[in-house]
Design an enzyme around this catalytic site. Structure first.
Site, PDB file in Angstrom:
ATOM      1  N   LYS A 176     -99.196   3.996  48.577  1.00 10.61           N
ATOM      2  CA  LYS A 176     -99.862   2.732  48.274  1.00 10.61           C
ATOM      3  C   LYS A 176    -100.027   2.664  46.754  1.00 10.61           C
ATOM      4  O   LYS A 176     -99.741   3.622  46.044  1.00 10.61           O
ATOM      5  CB  LYS A 176    -101.215   2.621  48.968  1.00 10.61           C
ATOM      6  N   ARG A 177    -100.490   1.528  46.278  1.00  9.58           N
ATOM      7  CA  ARG A 177    -100.751   1.374  44.847  1.00  9.58           C
ATOM      8  C   ARG A 177    -101.730   2.449  44.379  1.00  9.58           C
ATOM      9  O   ARG A 177    -102.646   2.813  45.093  1.00  9.58           O
ATOM     10  CB  ARG A 177    -101.314  -0.034  44.596  1.00  9.58           C
TER      11      ARG A 177
ATOM     12  N   LYS B 278     -98.763  -0.486  59.463  1.00  6.31           N
ATOM     13  CA  LYS B 278     -97.360  -0.063  59.602  1.00  6.31           C
ATOM     14  C   LYS B 278     -97.276   1.373  60.099  1.00  6.31           C
ATOM     15  O   LYS B 278     -96.447   1.706  60.959  1.00  6.31           O
ATOM     16  CB  LYS B 278     -96.643  -0.221  58.260  1.00  6.31           C
TER      17      LYS B 278
ATOM     18  N   LYS C 174    -108.653   3.885  45.825  1.00 10.87           N
ATOM     19  CA  LYS C 174    -107.821   4.319  46.953  1.00 10.87           C
ATOM     20  C   LYS C 174    -107.861   5.839  47.119  1.00 10.87           C
ATOM     21  O   LYS C 174    -107.407   6.372  48.108  1.00 10.87           O
ATOM     22  CB  LYS C 174    -106.394   3.809  46.789  1.00 10.87           C
TER      23      LYS C 174
ATOM     24  N   THR D   1    -102.495  -3.229  54.701  1.00  5.80           N
ATOM     25  CA  THR D   1    -101.462  -3.497  55.711  1.00  5.80           C
ATOM     26  C   THR D   1    -100.593  -2.262  55.939  1.00  5.80           C
ATOM     27  O   THR D   1     -99.996  -2.117  56.994  1.00  5.80           O
ATOM     28  CB  THR D   1    -100.570  -4.692  55.303  1.00  5.80           C
TER      29      THR D   1
ATOM     30  N   HIS E  10    -108.558 -11.683  48.383  1.00  6.93           N
ATOM     31  CA  HIS E  10    -107.982 -10.386  48.751  1.00  6.93           C
ATOM     32  C   HIS E  10    -108.722  -9.198  48.164  1.00  6.93           C
ATOM     33  O   HIS E  10    -108.248  -8.065  48.300  1.00  6.93           O
ATOM     34  CB  HIS E  10    -106.520 -10.314  48.305  1.00  6.93           C
TER      35      HIS E  10
END
Length: 833
Positions: free
Chosen positions: A549-550, A661, A555, A657, A361
């Site tokens: 998100k985390r 969504k 990110k 993911t 992952h």
């Protein structure tokens, strides 16, 4: 009680069942019941319905001798199960009507269920989507994880800082978990291992080891209108030693309980902080606890059905390792087969290499777990012996393939530089290895796992992640789901490719208005939530730009907030600028020991405090940080988003993911060509997504040299960027603490160890600002924007986890649906593919 629909006979029966549960479980008449009692009664009724299907489906699996999947994951981020279960049982409308007749709204009752604290982010949510799709497709599968007493943590924002509080998600009980004390097993840690030879056979026994009991809890899981009921098996740690009554009776109360508490800490908390020795060791114990308990159960189940016919093991089971956390299942399987079942090494190894598959992952080196030998050997002495032998044989083989190349062997070894590599153990063992997007798998094949790929190219697969549409639109956005069904029928719920039938409606003005109305209503609801929880008034007519998100540097939440600061500066300099109002929404947790990520959270909140209270900009920008992000909060945020921020440094995000969504619910993506954004752009077309920034190969090329000169050029040439960077350290944001954000300034300008702007925040900043400006222009043209939004929903079908699971099944697992014979399953898989 006005305007209440008359109940059908089936609904009247359900109402009687709910009232009966309240009577028998709580000793209350329905008029005196609390809302939580009503929730529990409803949950018990739904569970009864599922339990009624469970024995029959498992009897059929046994009778047909079907192969079973055991999906090992350190996380299963299930969210609330009540709403999902009544949806999958096709009873949502019944519960809505019955609860209304009792004076309740189903939405209020759903809110009373705590999110299960069994996960943190995308890894756990993916596992939850997978088990839902496996059940919907009637494939025999079991999820396996730890029953964490506390989740990761409950996030509280205090003075702009993240504060971690215990997430006691079990404090009010749980309607879905069924204890199985009769299936408790022992897990051993530490001590010494002694070898004995008897009639030419080697055996092992332990002395002075510490035994922990693993007690399972089962959560039954039904799919959408499915025949099968699968389960999530949760393992809870119990002490094997009773409380010391002698100490207790002599007044030594703490000492009497100490042994018990030390044992049970293993299943206390998801991801204990590992920036100290005790935390690292606890994580290692958690991982072995999970796999040892699970493997003992798997082998016991196999033997009940097949006796000692070990050659059938690969025909009857497949074990999937979800990221590296459950990797110790590999040597544990060898231990059980050799030490407890008496198989020789060669046969045990042959079986082991045929039953394990592995999903990677991440390409982030810090997430590819490595354990120090000294700790591993002390905590798991027998497992260390087995890993040593696997490594010895691996190096023998590699030396024949890559002779006279010690550096390559060191890189590929399981044990090297006093550490044990979990990823290399998977690569050396598993019959299948997959990435979770096309780009991610290419990076695995061509870069970090390239040497293994050259040896075993057929083992590697690209399988793009997916999400379960039942939860992420039917459950959390029912009005949109109903609108879609009204236009194209309900087949899309189990065949997501049917959503393409919406494409002709993208230009339909009537459909656009209905689509827009639903989005606006969702924005109104989120605005109410923000007002209630944050005390901030936001305008539902503004653009809702969301990054949830985390929190991690790659990110690039930092790039987002720097852009917001630049927009704010522009408005302050010219308040009359024609600027379409925007609400920037963040939701994220940072790992407790990740200080820079926590500092970014503080920056977001400090910037929000400054901007939200500056009357000069007339409310044109609002910034909101929603605390304690989790599945249930995500359901509120995602359906209300206009813009989805997927802006990770290219090549760093394996898939994502959340991006799927948002796309499904009609948000437009601004993102880099990273992870599944690549496939999203292919599905929806480049004219319906906003792509910017460096590509993965360009990022990789820049990472090979010190980019100090480039950073200086960017700093001097971009006035807007230079100003926001200076504001990090000149007191503009926090007047009383001018140096609070200096670390963020330093890492961007000079970097860690002399490598500035590691995640290309400064390099991509200008392109990011330009694409943001273009989105604001496009948003004003409502028909143009809504056409793009509807196209995103219409083209999202590829990202259904049903498609993902069918790909896994066709390429790796080879399971058979209990509804079909093997040929029918293969035909269905081929058709979906």
């Amino acid at each position: 009680m006005q305007n209440i629909k008359a109940l059908t006979p089936e609904e009247e029966k359900l109402k009687e069942q709910i009232i009966g549960k309240v009577n028998r479980h709580f000793g209350k008449v329905i008029e005196d019941a609390t809302p939580h009692m009503i929730y529990m009664a409803c949950a018990y009724c739904a569970r009864d319905e599922i339990m009624g299907k469970w024995p029959a489906s498992h009897k059929e699996i046994r009778q047909k001798g079907l192969k079973k999947l055991y999906y090992l994951s350190s996380e299963f981020l299930m969210g609330r199960l009540f709403s999902t279960n009544i949806l999958n049982l096709m009873q949502t409308d019944a519960y809505v009507n019955v609860l209304k007749s009792l004076g309740y709204e189903v939405s209020d009752i759903v809110e009373l269920e705590n999110d299960a604290g069994l996960g943190n982010g995308g890894l756990g949510r993916l596992a939850a989507c997978f088990i839902d799709s496996l059940s919907t497709l009637d494939l025999p599968a079991y999820g396996c994880t730890i029953r964490y007493e506390y989740g990761l943590f409950k996030q509280k924002i205090v003075d702009g800082y993240q504060v971690e509080l215990p997430d006691a998600w079990l404090e009010h009980g749980n309607a879905w978990q069924i204890p199985r004390p009769e299936e408790t097993v022992e897990v051993k840690f530490g001590g010494q291992v002694y070898t004995h030879w008897n009639n030419g056979r080697c055996s092992f026994h332990y002395e002075n080891s510490h035994t922990i009991l693993a007690m399972p809890y089962d959560v039954p899981l039904c799919g959408y209108d499915s025949k099968i009921v699968n389960k999530l098996r949760l393992w809870s740690a119990k002490s094997s030693i009773a409380m010391d009554m002698k100490d207790f009776n002599s007044g030594k109360y703490v000492q009497a309980e100490e042994e018990k508490q030390l044992a049970e800490v293993i299943s206390k908390v998801l991801y204990p902080e590992d920036n100290h020795e005790e935390g690292k060791e606890l994580r290692l114990k958690q991982q072995y606890f999970l796999v040892s308990a699970t493997l003992q159960w798997i082998i016991k189940e196999f033997k009940i059905q097949n006796g000692d016919a070990w050659e059938k093991l690969p025909e009857k089971i497949v074990i999937h390792i979800n990221d590296t956390h459950p990797t110790l299942a590999i040597p544990e399987m060898m231990r059980i087969l050799m030490d407890e079942e008496g198989l020789g090494w060669d046969f045990a190894w042959e079986l082991t290499t045929k039953v394990f598959a592995y999903t990677n992952h991440t390409v982030m080196s810090e997430a590819l777990e490595k354990w120090p030998i000294y700790m591993f050997q002390r905590v798991l002495p027998r497992i260390f012996m087995i890993v040593e032998e696997i490594n010895r044989r691996l190096l023998e083989n590699l030396d024949s393939i890559y002779p006279n190349d010690p550096k390559k062997l060191e890189y590929m070894a399981i044990i090297a530089n006093d550490k044990i590599s979990m990823a290399n153990l998977c690569l050396a063992t598993c019959f299948a290895v997959n990435g979770v997007s096309k780009l991610h798998t290419d990076i695995l094949r061509n870069d970090i796992f390239a040497d293994y790929y050259r040896i075993h190219p057929k083992r590697f697969h690209a399988i793009t992640n997916g999400i379960t549409f039942r939860r992420w639109i039917c459950n959390c956005n029912p009005k949109l789901a109903d609108l879609i069904s009204e236009k194209i029928g309900k087949e899309w719920i189990t065949d997501a490719e049917q959503l393409k039938k919406l494409i002709p409606y993208a230009k339909d003005e009537k459909f656009q208005k209905e689509f827009e109305k639903i989005k606006y209503e969702n924005k109104v609801e989120l605005a109410k939530y923000i007002k209630e929880h944050n005390g901030i008034d936001v305008d539902p007519k503004s653009i809702f730009d969301v990054q949830s998100k985390r929190l991690h540097e790659y990110k690039r939440q930092l790039m987002n907030v720097l852009h917001i600061m630049a927009e704010y500066n522009r408005l302050v300099e010219n308040p009359e600028t024609d600027y379409f109002p925007k609400t920037y929404i963040f939701a994220a947790k940072a790992a407790p020991g990740y200080e820079r990520a926590k500092l970014i959270i503080k920056l977001i909140n400090s910037v929000a405090e400054k901007i939200n209270n500056d009357e000069r900009i007339k409310g044109k920008i609002k910034v909101v940080f929603i605390e304690n992000y989790g599945v249930s909060i995500a359901e509120k945020i995602i359906v209300a988003a206009d813009i989805s921020e997927q802006i990770s440094t290219a090549g760093k995000e394996a898939s994502g993911t959340g991006n799927m969504k948002f796309m499904l619910n009609g948000a437009l993506t601004v993102g880099t060509l990273d992870g599944a954004n690549v496939e999203m752009s292919e599905q929806v077309g480049m004219n319906n997504i906003y792509i910017f920034g460096l590509k993965a190969k360009e990022v990789e090329a820049r990472a090979r040299y010190n980019g100090g000169d480039e950073v200086k050029d960017i700093y001097t040439s971009n006035n807007a960027l230079r100003k926001v960077l200076e504001q990090l350290i000149d007191g503009s944001i926090e007047h009383d603490n001018t140096q609070i954000f200096r670390d963020l300034y330093q890492t961007l300008m000079f970097g860690d160890y002399g490598y500035p702007d590691t995640y290309m925040v400064l390099r991509d900043f200008e392109e990011y600002c330009n694409v943001q400006d273009q989105m604001s222009i496009d948003y004003r043209n409502r028909q143009f924007w809504l056409e793009k939004a509807i196209m995103n929903t219409a083209c999202s079908g590829y990202f259904s986890s049903d498609r993902t699971i069918l790909e896994y099944n066709e390429k790796i697992w080879h399971l058979q649906s209990i509804k079909e014979d093997k040929k029918a399953t293969e035909k269905k898989t081929s058709k979906r593919k």
